[in-house]
Design a protein around this motif. Sequence first.
Motif, PDB file in Angstrom:
ATOM      1  N   ARG A 239      13.902  -8.217   4.631  1.00  0.00           N
ATOM      2  CA  ARG A 239      12.658  -8.445   5.383  1.00  0.00           C
ATOM      3  C   ARG A 239      11.465  -7.835   4.655  1.00  0.00           C
ATOM      4  O   ARG A 239      10.397  -8.460   4.548  1.00  0.00           O
ATOM      5  CB  ARG A 239      12.788  -7.862   6.790  1.00  0.00           C
ATOM      6  CG  ARG A 239      13.745  -8.639   7.686  1.00  0.00           C
ATOM      7  CD  ARG A 239      13.657  -8.168   9.135  1.00  0.00           C
ATOM      8  NE  ARG A 239      14.121  -6.783   9.276  1.00  0.00           N
ATOM      9  CZ  ARG A 239      15.372  -6.423   9.494  1.00  0.00           C
ATOM     10  NH1 ARG A 239      16.332  -7.357   9.551  1.00  0.00           N
ATOM     11  NH2 ARG A 239      15.696  -5.162   9.631  1.00  0.00           N
ATOM     12  N   GLU A 240      11.650  -6.624   4.155  1.00  0.00           N
ATOM     13  CA  GLU A 240      10.557  -5.962   3.432  1.00  0.00           C
ATOM     14  C   GLU A 240      10.200  -6.728   2.168  1.00  0.00           C
ATOM     15  O   GLU A 240       9.014  -6.897   1.836  1.00  0.00           O
ATOM     16  CB  GLU A 240      10.975  -4.526   3.081  1.00  0.00           C
ATOM     17  CG  GLU A 240       9.903  -3.714   2.369  1.00  0.00           C
ATOM     18  CD  GLU A 240       8.755  -3.333   3.287  1.00  0.00           C
ATOM     19  OE1 GLU A 240       7.640  -3.108   2.782  1.00  0.00           O
ATOM     20  OE2 GLU A 240       8.976  -3.265   4.512  1.00  0.00           O
ATOM     21  N   PHE A 241      11.218  -7.207   1.470  1.00  0.00           N
ATOM     22  CA  PHE A 241      10.990  -7.948   0.233  1.00  0.00           C
ATOM     23  C   PHE A 241      10.256  -9.260   0.512  1.00  0.00           C
ATOM     24  O   PHE A 241       9.313  -9.632  -0.195  1.00  0.00           O
ATOM     25  CB  PHE A 241      12.339  -8.199  -0.451  1.00  0.00           C
ATOM     26  CG  PHE A 241      12.242  -8.808  -1.818  1.00  0.00           C
ATOM     27  CD1 PHE A 241      11.254  -8.421  -2.721  1.00  0.00           C
ATOM     28  CD2 PHE A 241      13.147  -9.786  -2.220  1.00  0.00           C
ATOM     29  CE1 PHE A 241      11.185  -8.984  -3.989  1.00  0.00           C
ATOM     30  CE2 PHE A 241      13.080 -10.361  -3.480  1.00  0.00           C
ATOM     31  CZ  PHE A 241      12.094  -9.957  -4.368  1.00  0.00           C
ATOM     32  N   GLN A 242      10.688  -9.961   1.562  1.00  0.00           N
ATOM     33  CA  GLN A 242      10.024 -11.218   1.921  1.00  0.00           C
ATOM     34  C   GLN A 242       8.560 -10.976   2.283  1.00  0.00           C
ATOM     35  O   GLN A 242       7.661 -11.697   1.831  1.00  0.00           O
ATOM     36  CB  GLN A 242      10.762 -11.872   3.093  1.00  0.00           C
ATOM     37  CG  GLN A 242      10.117 -13.178   3.579  1.00  0.00           C
ATOM     38  CD  GLN A 242      10.176 -14.280   2.548  1.00  0.00           C
ATOM     39  OE1 GLN A 242      11.235 -14.607   2.055  1.00  0.00           O
ATOM     40  NE2 GLN A 242       9.021 -14.848   2.206  1.00  0.00           N
ATOM     41  N   GLU A 243       8.318  -9.933   3.077  1.00  0.00           N
ATOM     42  CA  GLU A 243       6.940  -9.625   3.470  1.00  0.00           C
ATOM     43  C   GLU A 243       6.099  -9.241   2.254  1.00  0.00           C
ATOM     44  O   GLU A 243       4.923  -9.638   2.152  1.00  0.00           O
ATOM     45  CB  GLU A 243       6.932  -8.487   4.479  1.00  0.00           C
ATOM     46  CG  GLU A 243       7.531  -8.862   5.830  1.00  0.00           C
ATOM     47  CD  GLU A 243       7.622  -7.668   6.760  1.00  0.00           C
ATOM     48  OE1 GLU A 243       7.163  -6.569   6.351  1.00  0.00           O
ATOM     49  OE2 GLU A 243       8.171  -7.818   7.862  1.00  0.00           O
ATOM     50  N   THR A 244       6.686  -8.506   1.338  1.00  0.00           N
ATOM     51  CA  THR A 244       5.934  -8.079   0.156  1.00  0.00           C
ATOM     52  C   THR A 244       5.595  -9.268  -0.723  1.00  0.00           C
ATOM     53  O   THR A 244       4.460  -9.397  -1.209  1.00  0.00           O
ATOM     54  CB  THR A 244       6.745  -7.041  -0.639  1.00  0.00           C
ATOM     55  OG1 THR A 244       7.062  -5.934   0.198  1.00  0.00           O
ATOM     56  CG2 THR A 244       5.962  -6.549  -1.840  1.00  0.00           C
ATOM     57  N   VAL A 245       6.570 -10.141  -0.971  1.00  0.00           N
ATOM     58  CA  VAL A 245       6.314 -11.319  -1.792  1.00  0.00           C
ATOM     59  C   VAL A 245       5.221 -12.178  -1.150  1.00  0.00           C
ATOM     60  O   VAL A 245       4.327 -12.699  -1.832  1.00  0.00           O
ATOM     61  CB  VAL A 245       7.620 -12.121  -1.988  1.00  0.00           C
ATOM     62  CG1 VAL A 245       7.330 -13.499  -2.590  1.00  0.00           C
ATOM     63  CG2 VAL A 245       8.589 -11.355  -2.872  1.00  0.00           C
ATOM     64  N   THR A 246       5.297 -12.297   0.165  1.00  0.00           N
ATOM     65  CA  THR A 246       4.289 -13.111   0.862  1.00  0.00           C
ATOM     66  C   THR A 246       2.912 -12.475   0.760  1.00  0.00           C
ATOM     67  O   THR A 246       1.908 -13.155   0.496  1.00  0.00           O
ATOM     68  CB  THR A 246       4.687 -13.277   2.331  1.00  0.00           C
ATOM     69  OG1 THR A 246       5.976 -13.906   2.402  1.00  0.00           O
ATOM     70  CG2 THR A 246       3.662 -14.126   3.071  1.00  0.00           C
TER      71      THR A 246
ATOM     72  N   GLN B  34       9.095  -8.069  -9.903  1.00  0.00           N
ATOM     73  CA  GLN B  34       9.570  -6.708 -10.190  1.00  0.00           C
ATOM     74  C   GLN B  34       8.870  -5.694  -9.286  1.00  0.00           C
ATOM     75  O   GLN B  34       9.510  -4.838  -8.647  1.00  0.00           O
ATOM     76  CB  GLN B  34       9.292  -6.345 -11.661  1.00  0.00           C
ATOM     77  CG  GLN B  34      10.249  -6.962 -12.647  1.00  0.00           C
ATOM     78  CD  GLN B  34      11.253  -5.936 -13.174  1.00  0.00           C
ATOM     79  OE1 GLN B  34      11.570  -4.980 -12.482  1.00  0.00           O
ATOM     80  NE2 GLN B  34      11.769  -6.176 -14.366  1.00  0.00           N
ATOM     81  N   ILE B  35       7.549  -5.768  -9.229  1.00  0.00           N
ATOM     82  CA  ILE B  35       6.791  -4.801  -8.414  1.00  0.00           C
ATOM     83  C   ILE B  35       7.175  -4.944  -6.946  1.00  0.00           C
ATOM     84  O   ILE B  35       7.381  -3.950  -6.234  1.00  0.00           O
ATOM     85  CB  ILE B  35       5.276  -5.012  -8.601  1.00  0.00           C
ATOM     86  CG1 ILE B  35       4.895  -4.834 -10.082  1.00  0.00           C
ATOM     87  CG2 ILE B  35       4.500  -4.038  -7.731  1.00  0.00           C
ATOM     88  CD1 ILE B  35       5.226  -3.477 -10.641  1.00  0.00           C
ATOM     89  N   ALA B  36       7.294  -6.195  -6.487  1.00  0.00           N
ATOM     90  CA  ALA B  36       7.671  -6.415  -5.091  1.00  0.00           C
ATOM     91  C   ALA B  36       9.065  -5.857  -4.816  1.00  0.00           C
ATOM     92  O   ALA B  36       9.313  -5.235  -3.764  1.00  0.00           O
ATOM     93  CB  ALA B  36       7.618  -7.917  -4.779  1.00  0.00           C
ATOM     94  N   TYR B  37       9.998  -6.065  -5.752  1.00  0.00           N
ATOM     95  CA  TYR B  37      11.388  -5.605  -5.583  1.00  0.00           C
ATOM     96  C   TYR B  37      11.452  -4.078  -5.480  1.00  0.00           C
ATOM     97  O   TYR B  37      12.010  -3.520  -4.528  1.00  0.00           O
ATOM     98  CB  TYR B  37      12.214  -6.112  -6.760  1.00  0.00           C
ATOM     99  CG  TYR B  37      13.659  -5.660  -6.762  1.00  0.00           C
ATOM    100  CD1 TYR B  37      14.599  -6.269  -5.951  1.00  0.00           C
ATOM    101  CD2 TYR B  37      14.080  -4.630  -7.603  1.00  0.00           C
ATOM    102  CE1 TYR B  37      15.932  -5.864  -5.963  1.00  0.00           C
ATOM    103  CE2 TYR B  37      15.401  -4.218  -7.627  1.00  0.00           C
ATOM    104  CZ  TYR B  37      16.324  -4.833  -6.803  1.00  0.00           C
ATOM    105  OH  TYR B  37      17.631  -4.423  -6.814  1.00  0.00           O
ATOM    106  N   TRP B  38      10.863  -3.377  -6.467  1.00  0.00           N
ATOM    107  CA  TRP B  38      10.996  -1.915  -6.506  1.00  0.00           C
ATOM    108  C   TRP B  38      10.211  -1.245  -5.373  1.00  0.00           C
ATOM    109  O   TRP B  38      10.693  -0.268  -4.784  1.00  0.00           O
ATOM    110  CB  TRP B  38      10.535  -1.378  -7.858  1.00  0.00           C
ATOM    111  CG  TRP B  38      11.434  -1.798  -8.990  1.00  0.00           C
ATOM    112  CD1 TRP B  38      11.140  -2.649 -10.014  1.00  0.00           C
ATOM    113  CD2 TRP B  38      12.797  -1.410  -9.183  1.00  0.00           C
ATOM    114  NE1 TRP B  38      12.219  -2.814 -10.839  1.00  0.00           N
ATOM    115  CE2 TRP B  38      13.259  -2.051 -10.360  1.00  0.00           C
ATOM    116  CE3 TRP B  38      13.671  -0.586  -8.487  1.00  0.00           C
ATOM    117  CZ2 TRP B  38      14.547  -1.892 -10.845  1.00  0.00           C
ATOM    118  CZ3 TRP B  38      14.958  -0.422  -8.984  1.00  0.00           C
ATOM    119  CH2 TRP B  38      15.394  -1.063 -10.146  1.00  0.00           C
ATOM    120  N   THR B  39       9.059  -1.773  -5.079  1.00  0.00           N
ATOM    121  CA  THR B  39       8.296  -1.155  -3.984  1.00  0.00           C
ATOM    122  C   THR B  39       8.962  -1.426  -2.631  1.00  0.00           C
ATOM    123  O   THR B  39       8.860  -0.598  -1.713  1.00  0.00           O
ATOM    124  CB  THR B  39       6.846  -1.670  -3.978  1.00  0.00           C
ATOM    125  OG1 THR B  39       6.841  -3.102  -3.883  1.00  0.00           O
ATOM    126  CG2 THR B  39       6.106  -1.239  -5.219  1.00  0.00           C
TER     127      THR B  39
END
Length: 642
Positions: free
Chosen positions: A489-496, A537-542
């Motif tokens: 969920r966090e990854f999806q929100e970050t990518v969006t 990468q940034i979205a994944y690690w953060t």
Amino acid sequence: MTTAFRLMAVVLNTTEGEVRYEFPSDLTVLAGPTGVGKTTLLEMIKYGFGGNGLLAKVVEEHVKDVILDVRIGDDRLRLARSVDPNKRKTVRVFDLVARDRLPDHYTEGNTPLLNTRLLSALGLPDEMRAAARSGNSSRAGNRITFSDIFSFLYIPQAEINRDIASSQDSYLEPKRKAVFELLFGLTDEHVLELRSKRNLLNEKITVAERENVAIRTFLSDSNTTARIDAEAAITAAVNAQREAEAQLTSLREELNPVADRQTQVLRDLLTDAERALAEVRATMATLNRSQTDYARERRRLQGDLDRLRRMRDAGHRLANFEFAICPRCMQSLTDRQVTEGNCRVCLQPDPVHAVSDDTDPYEARQLQDQLTEVDRQLQTVANQMAATARAEVQRAELVRTLSAQVEDRTQQRISPRLQAFTDAAAKIATAQAQQQLLENVLRQWDRVSDLQDTETALRAERENVKAAIARAEDALADRRNEILGEINREFQETVTSLGIPGIREAALHPSNYLPVLDGEPFATFSPPGGGIRTATQIAYWTSLLSVALRRRDTLYPAFLLIDSPRLALNTAERLSAALYRRLVTQADANRGKVQLIIADNELPREYRRDYDQIDFRYESPTVKTIRHPGPAAVRTLVDAPG
């Protein structure tokens, strides 16, 4: 809670003095054009933690020590590592809380290991191995080190637009997944140990199977007796040996009274006759020596006697000679008047008188007497030798007769029993040899049985280990689903929120924990070098860091070191600004709990004062005690700016 991890300062001890950089803020940006040494500084930080950092030429030539002040968990340490190739395995460690120097630690080989100290500070044991997950692997797995943990904390310039934590290196894949699970509590030391044990059991089972097959094949190819036949044959051989031993005992008892009185008398007479024969032969030898000695003495006496006779003959021959000349003055004596009976030379009365030819002088008579005595002794010896020879013939005949009588008596009464004795002994030897051969066969079948038992026990143990792994994984299944769901969920929100072009759905793969973008793996979603990979990468690690900070029940270190996130974004100012907005927001939301350090070339204008910034220029490079050669002489560590 997440593990506290903070880089307080970096000190470079150079040939021209000391260079110090402090990082007191939650977010620090190292800014400057290509070639001023930003990547060099980040690689020196990796090197200071005991890793294999890419050291620039200026570092190798002018930097003597890399010193890090760090806080990991409850530890506050200063790590000093020499750049000298002969000293680089040794790290000097200082406890900044106790203000005490600890024993030197080592990057490899000797103990104590720096790896052990750093993992302990993170709350992790150092004897963990990342075994392959496949059920057919036979390797215990490579040891998990602090460098594997650091790959989750440092995004190097060489990988930021290509790969995530070296996931494309297949041999590192088991460790990367194990580290992810350890940091998020999806596995533990016990599960890792069970996986290693399962793989080692696979190897042992393979070896046992191979040995079992090899021995069975050998036994089959060599036409070795079957086990049941060998057991029956060895029983028969034991019975045959016992029967032969009983027969042998009976023969020994029968042979004892066979030697009767007459045979014993004959043996005694034979012994006396043999002794007498030996004495006669010794006497004959003595007589032979005496005869030789007398013959030698006779020849000597005869020689002396012949010499005397030759002397007498010579005197007789010389007596008829008369001197015609004086032997002194050489005057003629022929006409000289000499009185009858006087010497013609000296005129004195002549003492020489004629001696009869049949009279021998005294010495000759003595020699003749001795010669006669020797001849008498020789005759005596000859007579004795003749008598001794006759006695020798008689006694030899007596020995032969007695021997024949003894042999005749013993042959009729003892030889048949001796043959039976020999046959019984041969049966015993044959039975023993057969038993030994069959025992070797049984040992081979025992080896087969032992290997089969070992293989069965190993398989049972492996099944128990598999069951234990399944139970442990089942116990962590709810947490696993919970954490992966939260990260997704966090990854999806970050990518969006970042607005990464072309991505509608983003999630983590359930087994390798890498990004899956619109159902396609991260490695194939876009070509390397594009901004999509960097932004992902940034979205994944953060996202990982955000979940860890929010849950507060993981071992994930709250630290992130990023090299050149704008590298592949080129003119994508909107995406670049969104990336920095994400980083600034994360630092602001977790003040004092997280540390982000970013090296970059050109920064978005609107975020340039929302963080601490260390500016580098060619006039003031990273290693500022050493004069920079200028942009034209720059050779970057990787094929990219930095």
